[in-house]
Design an enzyme around this catalytic site. Structure first.
Site, PDB file in Angstrom:
ATOM      1  N   TRP A 135     -35.765  21.474  -4.135  1.00  0.00           N
ATOM      2  CA  TRP A 135     -36.741  20.794  -4.551  1.00  0.00           C
ATOM      3  C   TRP A 135     -37.114  20.992  -3.090  1.00  0.00           C
ATOM      4  CZ3 TRP A 135     -35.453  16.834  -1.710  1.00  0.00           C
ATOM      5  CH2 TRP A 135     -34.254  16.128  -1.551  1.00  0.00           C
ATOM      6  N   ASN A 136     -36.458  20.750  -1.738  1.00  0.00           N
ATOM      7  CA  ASN A 136     -37.108  20.417  -0.984  1.00  0.00           C
ATOM      8  C   ASN A 136     -38.426  21.435  -0.203  1.00  0.00           C
ATOM      9  OD1 ASN A 136     -35.101  22.038  -0.641  1.00  0.00           O
ATOM     10  ND2 ASN A 136     -34.405  21.657   1.460  1.00  0.00           N
TER      11      ASN A 136
ATOM     12  N   LYS B 113     -34.502  29.860 -11.804  1.00  0.00           N
ATOM     13  CA  LYS B 113     -34.253  28.438 -11.887  1.00  0.00           C
ATOM     14  C   LYS B 113     -34.872  27.666 -10.643  1.00  0.00           C
ATOM     15  CE  LYS B 113     -32.502  25.049 -11.970  1.00  0.00           C
ATOM     16  NZ  LYS B 113     -33.190  24.231 -12.241  1.00  0.00           N
TER      17      LYS B 113
ATOM     18  N   GLU C 114     -36.787  21.914 -11.494  1.00  0.00           N
ATOM     19  CA  GLU C 114     -37.481  20.743 -12.257  1.00  0.00           C
ATOM     20  C   GLU C 114     -38.525  19.565 -11.923  1.00  0.00           C
ATOM     21  OE1 GLU C 114     -34.043  21.520 -12.330  1.00  0.00           O
ATOM     22  OE2 GLU C 114     -34.693  23.148 -13.753  1.00  0.00           O
TER      23      GLU C 114
ATOM     24  N   GLY D 130     -29.097  24.463  -2.865  1.00  0.00           N
ATOM     25  CA  GLY D 130     -29.002  23.103  -3.189  1.00  0.00           C
ATOM     26  C   GLY D 130     -27.805  22.700  -2.662  1.00  0.00           C
TER      27      GLY D 130
ATOM     28  N   GLU E  30     -26.258  28.700  -0.010  1.00  0.00           N
ATOM     29  CA  GLU E  30     -27.341  28.467   0.659  1.00  0.00           C
ATOM     30  C   GLU E  30     -26.819  26.497   0.626  1.00  0.00           C
ATOM     31  OE1 GLU E  30     -28.663  26.270   3.170  1.00  0.00           O
ATOM     32  OE2 GLU E  30     -30.628  26.827   2.699  1.00  0.00           O
ATOM     33  N   LEU E  31     -25.834  26.361   1.098  1.00  0.00           N
ATOM     34  CA  LEU E  31     -25.507  24.204   0.636  1.00  0.00           C
ATOM     35  C   LEU E  31     -26.099  23.876   2.027  1.00  0.00           C
ATOM     36  CD1 LEU E  31     -22.315  25.674  -0.350  1.00  0.00           C
ATOM     37  CD2 LEU E  31     -24.430  25.582  -1.816  1.00  0.00           C
TER      38      LEU E  31
ATOM     39  N   CYS F  30     -32.086  21.278   5.111  1.00  0.00           N
ATOM     40  CA  CYS F  30     -31.111  21.444   5.230  1.00  0.00           C
ATOM     41  C   CYS F  30     -30.462  21.546   6.592  1.00  0.00           C
ATOM     42  CB  CYS F  30     -30.535  22.107   4.520  1.00  0.00           C
ATOM     43  SG  CYS F  30     -31.657  24.176   4.775  1.00  0.00           S
TER      44      CYS F  30
ATOM     45  N   GLU G 168     -24.309  13.987   4.411  1.00  0.00           N
ATOM     46  CA  GLU G 168     -25.901  14.377   5.025  1.00  0.00           C
ATOM     47  C   GLU G 168     -26.599  13.181   5.086  1.00  0.00           C
ATOM     48  OE1 GLU G 168     -27.266  18.148   2.778  1.00  0.00           O
ATOM     49  OE2 GLU G 168     -28.304  18.623   4.640  1.00  0.00           O
TER      50      GLU G 168
ATOM     51  N   GLU H 245     -29.775  34.423   4.347  1.00  0.00           N
ATOM     52  CA  GLU H 245     -31.651  34.628   3.286  1.00  0.00           C
ATOM     53  C   GLU H 245     -32.172  35.743   5.116  1.00  0.00           C
ATOM     54  OE1 GLU H 245     -31.480  31.219   1.272  1.00  0.00           O
ATOM     55  OE2 GLU H 245     -31.843  33.606  -0.223  1.00  0.00           O
TER      56      GLU H 245
HETATM   57  P1  NAD Z   1     -28.524  17.691  -7.527  1.00  0.00           P
HETATM   58  O1  NAD Z   1     -26.766  18.859  -7.013  1.00  0.00           O
HETATM   59  O2  NAD Z   1     -28.502  16.829  -8.463  1.00  0.00           O
HETATM   60  O3  NAD Z   1     -29.575  19.369  -6.763  1.00  0.00           O
HETATM   61  C1  NAD Z   1     -29.339  20.111  -5.913  1.00  0.00           C
HETATM   62  C2  NAD Z   1     -29.947  21.126  -6.518  1.00  0.00           C
HETATM   63  O4  NAD Z   1     -29.289  22.005  -7.157  1.00  0.00           O
HETATM   64  C3  NAD Z   1     -30.872  21.072  -7.663  1.00  0.00           C
HETATM   65  O5  NAD Z   1     -32.188  22.026  -7.322  1.00  0.00           O
HETATM   66  C4  NAD Z   1     -30.083  21.337  -8.974  1.00  0.00           C
HETATM   67  O6  NAD Z   1     -31.397  21.603 -10.126  1.00  0.00           O
HETATM   68  C5  NAD Z   1     -29.266  22.301  -8.065  1.00  0.00           C
HETATM   69  N1  NAD Z   1     -28.344  22.161  -9.224  1.00  0.00           N
HETATM   70  C6  NAD Z   1     -27.527  21.453  -8.941  1.00  0.00           C
HETATM   71  N2  NAD Z   1     -26.288  21.722  -9.740  1.00  0.00           N
HETATM   72  C7  NAD Z   1     -26.337  22.881 -10.452  1.00  0.00           C
HETATM   73  C8  NAD Z   1     -25.952  24.073 -11.273  1.00  0.00           C
HETATM   74  N3  NAD Z   1     -24.544  23.913 -12.052  1.00  0.00           N
HETATM   75  N4  NAD Z   1     -26.538  25.023 -11.760  1.00  0.00           N
HETATM   76  C9  NAD Z   1     -27.369  25.542 -11.425  1.00  0.00           C
HETATM   77  N5  NAD Z   1     -28.144  24.987 -10.321  1.00  0.00           N
HETATM   78  C10 NAD Z   1     -27.464  23.442  -9.956  1.00  0.00           C
HETATM   79  O7  NAD Z   1     -28.642  17.324  -5.970  1.00  0.00           O
HETATM   80  P2  NAD Z   1     -30.187  16.298  -5.594  1.00  0.00           P
HETATM   81  O8  NAD Z   1     -30.255  15.295  -5.938  1.00  0.00           O
HETATM   82  O9  NAD Z   1     -31.101  17.054  -5.800  1.00  0.00           O
HETATM   83  O10 NAD Z   1     -29.770  16.164  -3.485  1.00  0.00           O
HETATM   84  C11 NAD Z   1     -28.824  15.588  -3.432  1.00  0.00           C
HETATM   85  C12 NAD Z   1     -28.119  16.671  -2.152  1.00  0.00           C
HETATM   86  O11 NAD Z   1     -29.043  18.368  -2.217  1.00  0.00           O
HETATM   87  C13 NAD Z   1     -29.070  16.144  -1.180  1.00  0.00           C
HETATM   88  O12 NAD Z   1     -29.014  14.310  -0.267  1.00  0.00           O
HETATM   89  C14 NAD Z   1     -28.878  17.434   0.098  1.00  0.00           C
HETATM   90  O13 NAD Z   1     -27.253  17.276   1.110  1.00  0.00           O
HETATM   91  C15 NAD Z   1     -28.612  18.674  -1.247  1.00  0.00           C
HETATM   92  N6  NAD Z   1     -29.338  19.593  -0.741  1.00  0.00           N
HETATM   93  C16 NAD Z   1     -29.264  20.991   0.393  1.00  0.00           C
HETATM   94  C17 NAD Z   1     -30.483  21.456  -0.117  1.00  0.00           C
HETATM   95  C18 NAD Z   1     -30.674  22.010   0.539  1.00  0.00           C
HETATM   96  O14 NAD Z   1     -31.673  23.347   0.785  1.00  0.00           O
HETATM   97  N7  NAD Z   1     -29.353  23.029   1.116  1.00  0.00           N
HETATM   98  C19 NAD Z   1     -31.857  20.928  -0.841  1.00  0.00           C
HETATM   99  C20 NAD Z   1     -31.880  20.389  -2.142  1.00  0.00           C
HETATM  100  C21 NAD Z   1     -31.193  19.314  -1.659  1.00  0.00           C
END
Ligand code: NAD
Length: 477
Positions: free
Chosen positions: A152-153, A176, A179, A229, A251-252, A285, A382, A459
């Site tokens: 979402w960021n 996907k 949401e 994510g 990309e984590l 990130c 983080e 990427e």
């Molecule tokens: P989260 O793990 O709930 O979700 C992060 C993203 O991953 C969401 O878009 C979610 O839909 C997706 N996701 C999670 N589990 C999945 C699965 N099993 N299959 C497919 N997609 C899945 O975390 P959050 O609460 O949204 O954010 C928490 C932490 O995530 C942040 O503190 C940060 O460290 C990290 N984050 C990193 C990025 C990045 O650009 N690398 C972006 C957003 C969040």
């Protein structure tokens, strides 16, 4: 500024489709009001998306490369034409300031433009054969339908990297997005379709993330996974991909160290650091997240950092004058509150911010903590929010060890005027991207990604196209 949030839907086989899965509410993080609703994808909808992506792959790969590239350029032009309306929608669902949102839409258009050109350069080669008449050809082909997952960021830029990369290589894609921010990605998909991407080559689904990935990834239709994510989400997706096995780009998260040596222009670097730190309320990130500042300059550095932070205007992203919006969701607000309380309890000095703004909205002010001990959770976890922990060092070799101590390695930064130190920082910092005397580490032409637990693959740049290509050797008598 009044903006209407668009109608939401899934997008499958070239058309909007009403999902038959569970209902999802989209919230404006600045007001906590529900601004949109959409039904997620049921298992049958996901099967429809898979069938569409399979068909779409056949159609899209058959389009001549120069024509594919022209279509991608057209999609970029549509994004540029629509920058104002797309940026406003992005702000409503994600919270960042309008000027940052505009920048993100333009950067997304640039990604489409870059891939439109780079797609023409998927060169193969001819290898001399061991016979006088035979030929050994090496050709690059699209890997196949892609399943992509984005957070979402950066609701435009992250999907843009995956959609444009996949399409430029000749792949189809099911994406996907988060949401929490679906409308921006839907607008990208619609721009692609309007530009001429054929039915089924770009598809968008929504739903419970683990359920969607568990359905799509094992499908025989899907040949490549791309995920951005959290490390936790990335592990789940990578495990599914490994079972097949299928190629996965991950990309984590990161936790970027910034080493500031004693020989810099202290005030200038402090101001630059504060401005970069609070971009997108720190939910980036590659955000600088651990400031290691030489003990001789830490006091003036931290003071100037806090002074700059206090000047940042907090507000709804659509209000004129807003520099920083709210956090994107309630999860971040509670995580940041806990990290700041923990650091203070362990002896960190609070220089500004430090307390969530009374609601409505997930607002947390720019916060600066100085002399943060290494045992504080924020030094290893983080933050993904508007908090800057600053801590002193005296020895360069020792601080490089501290900077490299975590299991993540996405980005890292170093500031010094000394040539030998600059070279040392560039070589010694363990990260996929290192910024020396600046924070800009990414553009459409450069590979973006991390090492260690920050993920695998790249990427952007030529590597970003490579990720969607496979190699075939043709041996001709
Ligand atoms: P989260 O793990 O709930 O979700 C992060 C993203 O991953 C969401 O878009 C979610 O839909 C997706 N996701 C999670 N589990 C999945 C699965 N099993 N299959 C497919 N997609 C899945 O975390 P959050 O609460 O949204 O954010 C928490 C932490 O995530 C942040 O503190 C940060 O460290 C990290 N984050 C990193 C990025 C990045 O650009 N690398 C972006 C957003 C969040």
């Amino acid at each position: 500024m009044s903006v209407t949030y668009p109608e939401l839907s899934l997008h499958i086989g070239g058309k909007r489709l009403k999902g038959s899965g569970a209902r999802i509410d989209v919230i404006d993080p600045a007001t906590e009001k529900v601004i949109g609703q959409v039904s997620g994808a049921s298992a049958a909808d996901l099967d429809r998306a898979l069938a569409a992506a399979e068909k779409g792959f056949g159609l899209w790969r058959a389009v001549a490369v120069h024509q594919r590239c022209a279509i991608l350029r057209r999609a970029a032009a549509l994004l540029r034409e629509r920058v104002e309306s797309l940026a406003a929608v992005l702000v409503l669902e994600q919270g960042k300031s309008l000027s940052e949102a505009r920048g993100e839409i333009n950067a997304s258009a640039e990604v489409f433009e870059w891939f439109a050109e780079e797609g023409r350069r998927a060169y193969g080669r001819i290898i001399p054969d061991r016979t006088s008449t035979g030929r050994m050809l090496v050709v690059r082909e699209p890997v196949g339908p892609v399943a992509a997952f984005t957070p979402w960021n950066f609701p435009a830029l992250t999907p843009a990297r995956k959609i444009a990369g996949a399409l430029a290589a000749g792949c189809s894609i099911i994406i996907k997005p988060s949401e929490e921010t679906p409308a921006t990605c839907l607008a990208l998909i619609e721009a692609c379709v309007e530009a001429g991407v054929p039915e089924g080559a770009v598809n968008m689904v929504l739903g419970e993330p683990a359920t969607v990935s568990a359905h799509l990834i094992p499908s025989q239709v899907i040949r490549k996974i791309s995920f951005t994510g959290s490390t936790l989400g990335g592990r789940a997706v990578a495990a599914l991909a490994a079972r097949a096995p299928k190629r996965a780009t991950l990309e984590l998260g990161g936790h970027a160290p910034v080493i500031v040596c004693a020989d810099v222009d202290v005030e200038a670097v402090a101001r630059l650091s504060a401005k970069r730190k609070f971009r997108n309320a720190g939910q980036v990130c590659v955000s600088p997240t651990r400031f290691y500042v030489h003990a001789d300059i830490i006091e003036p550095f931290a003071a100037e950092f806090a002074r700059t932070a206090k000047e940042i205007t907090l507000g709804h992203g659509l209000e004129s004058g807003t520099v920083m919006g709210p956090l994107a969701n309630a999860r971040r607000l509670s995580a940041i509150t806990e990290l700041v309380a923990d650091a203070q309890a362990k002896g960190a000095r609070l220089l500004c911010g430090g307390k969530a703004v009374d609601g409505p909205g997930y607002f947390y002010p720019p916060t600066v903590l100085s002399h943060v001990p290494e045992c504080a959770a924020i030094m290893t976890q983080e933050p993904f929010g508007p908090v800057a922990p600053i801590t002193p060092f005296t020895d360069l070799d020792e601080v490089i060890v501290r900077a490299n101590a975590l299991e993540v390695g996405l980005s890292a930064f170093g500031f010094s005027r000394d040539a030998a130190t600059v070279n040392k920082l560039g070589s010694a910092l363990e990260a996929g991207m290192v910024g020396i005397n600046r924070f800009e580490i990414s553009q459409a032409e450069t590979p973006f990604g991390g090492i260690k637990e920050s993920g695998d693959g790249r990427e952007g740049g030529i590597e970003g196209l490579e990720a969607y290509l496979t190699t075939k050797t043709i041996s001709q008598a």
